[in-house]
Design an enzyme around this catalytic site. Structure first.
Site, PDB file in Angstrom:
ATOM      1  N   ASP A  99       0.811  -1.217   0.000  1.00 14.78           N
ATOM      2  CA  ASP A  99       0.000   0.000   0.000  1.00 14.78           C
ATOM      3  C   ASP A  99       0.848   1.273   0.000  1.00 14.78           C
ATOM      4  OD1 ASP A  99      -2.218  -1.746   0.289  1.00 14.78           O
ATOM      5  OD2 ASP A  99      -1.970  -1.730   2.464  1.00 14.78           O
ATOM      6  N   GLU A 148     -11.235   0.400  -3.676  1.00 13.23           N
ATOM      7  CA  GLU A 148     -10.564   0.882  -2.471  1.00 13.23           C
ATOM      8  C   GLU A 148      -9.312   1.655  -2.864  1.00 13.23           C
ATOM      9  OE1 GLU A 148      -9.840  -2.785  -0.427  1.00 13.23           O
ATOM     10  OE2 GLU A 148      -8.351  -3.476  -1.874  1.00 13.23           O
TER      11      GLU A 148
END
Length: 503
Positions: free
Chosen positions: A18, A181
């Protein structure tokens, strides 16, 4: 022995998922999610987007980070890092303490970051930070509702109090892939761009993008979406997604994203977690397109990590700071047990990420009295390979789910013992189900440096595909009873097994 394929090198190897990046002048800064490990949110610095140095953690104090109740792969999820109005801003979600989003700032990212501003009304994960033309802070995120995920939503938030200033509104939901997301908003020219991840962070992972006249849309999908995906293609890096864009000083653009390097028989197994890669970005007709990958030279690494009076910046512990269980004393570092159960989540562990496909980790350990502990390579407490010193015996023990198996043991003289775990190539034919990603080997060294193997396991049993979750392998020291003294710890690794230093 099977041949080892050439794999593009990540710019930040090992469990660093991420990624979020920003640039200030000629320096790039990047953060990553850290889940149950503390300190949280590792911080990296670079001047070229290729060579990165870890310079600290953003959430480094107990008052900023409580992951004491985090299960495996719980705690800190995806972050966003931005520079705005002369300050660095980092926002992330802590799923372990009930406070949802946590926002911290700093004028100097190498100094202390502020206390956390919590956003209890912003309920979801993967928060993004963007400022509208009037200075309003907009937080775009993957929302949660009473019935589960609510898709990508957006709220205006007061950055001082964390209070939501607006009800949440729906934004673009992507191109149809599951789990939209990881949103990031950018102002480029006369358009706002919304970059997201979708498809799930496994083999269906992808990056898509849309643009609109305002940070709230309406959104027009890019005609050549996805911007990035490796689903359904033959490539040594899979699960590519969750990206962030950054502009260089010369006006060119680049992208950072995570991916995994699976190996072994189908369905293949990845052991290092999601790693960070980077690539060029070229704009055509108002849309970004992926260019050449940015690939660092991936040479061998050999480091001595417990030689000084301070813990290395790379060292972390699950659910607590490593300094809570590992303290400097006369003759080395004393690791003290946190619980009596060797399979407990609370057994003391401190260590670093495995950052190479093949490696050796070596620790010189002395048990103290009734101390039980040693060296471990682990995905989580239920999937690991331990070397355990207890009195005058060293044991190699494998844990796979609820099963804990003694692989071998050897008597050793009183005093220090040299323990070593190795990740080495797996052997077998590509069509054989016996072919794992690697093999994990545990043993001890004698006074002449000779290695005595006590046991080995297929590396798939310490992989994400078997353990589940969002993290990657860690190597370090552990203690389940009393305390042990760690004289030294050395890590050596390379993506070419022939190049791994002998440590």
């Amino acid at each position: 022995m099977t041949s080892v394929p050439v794999t593009p090198a990540p710019v930040v190897p090992g469990f660093h998922p991420d990624p979020s990046v920003c640039r200030v002048d000629d320096t790039y800064w990047m953060v990553h999610s850290s889940f149950e490990y503390a300190p949280g949110v590792p911080l990296y610095r670079s001047t070229d987007l290729v060579s990165w140095e870890q310079v600290g953690h953003v959430l480094a104090r107990p008052s900023q980070l409580d992951v004491s109740a985090a299960p495996g792969s719980g705690g800190i999820t995806a972050c966003t890092l931005r520079h705005h109005d002369g300050r660095f801003w980092m926002v992330t979600t802590n799923l372990a303490d009930g406070g949802w989003q946590t926002l911290v700032t700093a004028e100097d990212p190498l100094g202390e970051w502020s206390e956390s501003v919590r956003m209890d009304e912003v309920r979801g994960i993967d928060p993004d930070l963007a400022w509208d033309d009037d200075g309003t802070l907009l937080v775009t995120y993957a929302g949660f509702g009473a019935g589960g995920p609510a898709g990508l939503v957006q709220q205006a938030v007061d950055p001082v109090t964390g209070w939501a200033l607006t009800e949440r509104r729906n934004v673009w939901q992507g191109t149809g892939g599951r789990f939209p997301e990881g949103p990031h908003l950018y102002r480029v020219g006369g358009h706002w761009y919304l970059l997201i991840a979708e498809g799930g962070t496994e083999r269906g992972h992808a990056v898509t993008i849309a643009r609109g006249p305002s940070p709230s849309g309406p959104w027009e999908a890019c005609p050549h979406n996805p911007l990035l995906t490796h689903r359904g293609v033959e490539h040594p890096v899979q699960n590519t997604g969750h990206a962030d864009l950054v502009q260089r000083p010369d006006g060119s653009w680049a992208i950072v994203f995570h991916g995994v390097r699976p190996r072994g028989a189908s369905p293949q197994f990845h052991v290092l977690g999601r790693e960070t890669f980077a690539a060029e970005v070229v704009w055509e007709d108002g849309w970004p397109r992926l260019g050449e990958w940015l690939t660092p030279a991936a040479g061998p690494v050999e480091v001595e990590e417990l030689a000084g009076a301070a813990l290395p910046v790379s060292w972390v512990s699950p659910r607590r700071l490593p300094g809570d269980v590992l303290t400097r004393g006369e003759g080395g570092w004393r690791l003290t047990a946190a619980a009596a159960d060797p399979a407990s989540d609370d057994a003391a562990f401190a260590g670093r990420r495995q950052e190479h496909l093949y490696c050796r980790a070596r620790a010189v350990v002395a048990a103290d009295g009734d101390g039980v502990g040693g060296l471990s390579v682990r995905m989580d407490p239920r999937h690991r390979l331990d070397l355990q010193v207890a009195g005058d015996v060293v044991r190699a023990v494998a844990q796979v789910g609820p099963l804990r198996q003694l692989l071998g043991e050897v008597a050793v003289p009183a005093g220090d013992v040299v323990l070593e775990v190795r990740a080495v190539p797996s052997e077998g034919h590509f069509s054989s189900t016996a072919l794992g990603p690697d093999q994990l080997v545990a043993g001890v060294l004698d006074a002449d440096g000779g290695f005595a193997e006590l046991g080995r396991i297929d590396g798939r049993y310490v992989s994400t595909e078997v353990a589940g979750g969002m993290t990657g392998r860690m190597v370090g020291v552990w203690c389940s009873s009393g305390s042990v003294v760690v004289r030294s710890f050395r890590y050596a690794g390379a993506d070419d097994p022939a190049a791994v230093p002998t440590a």
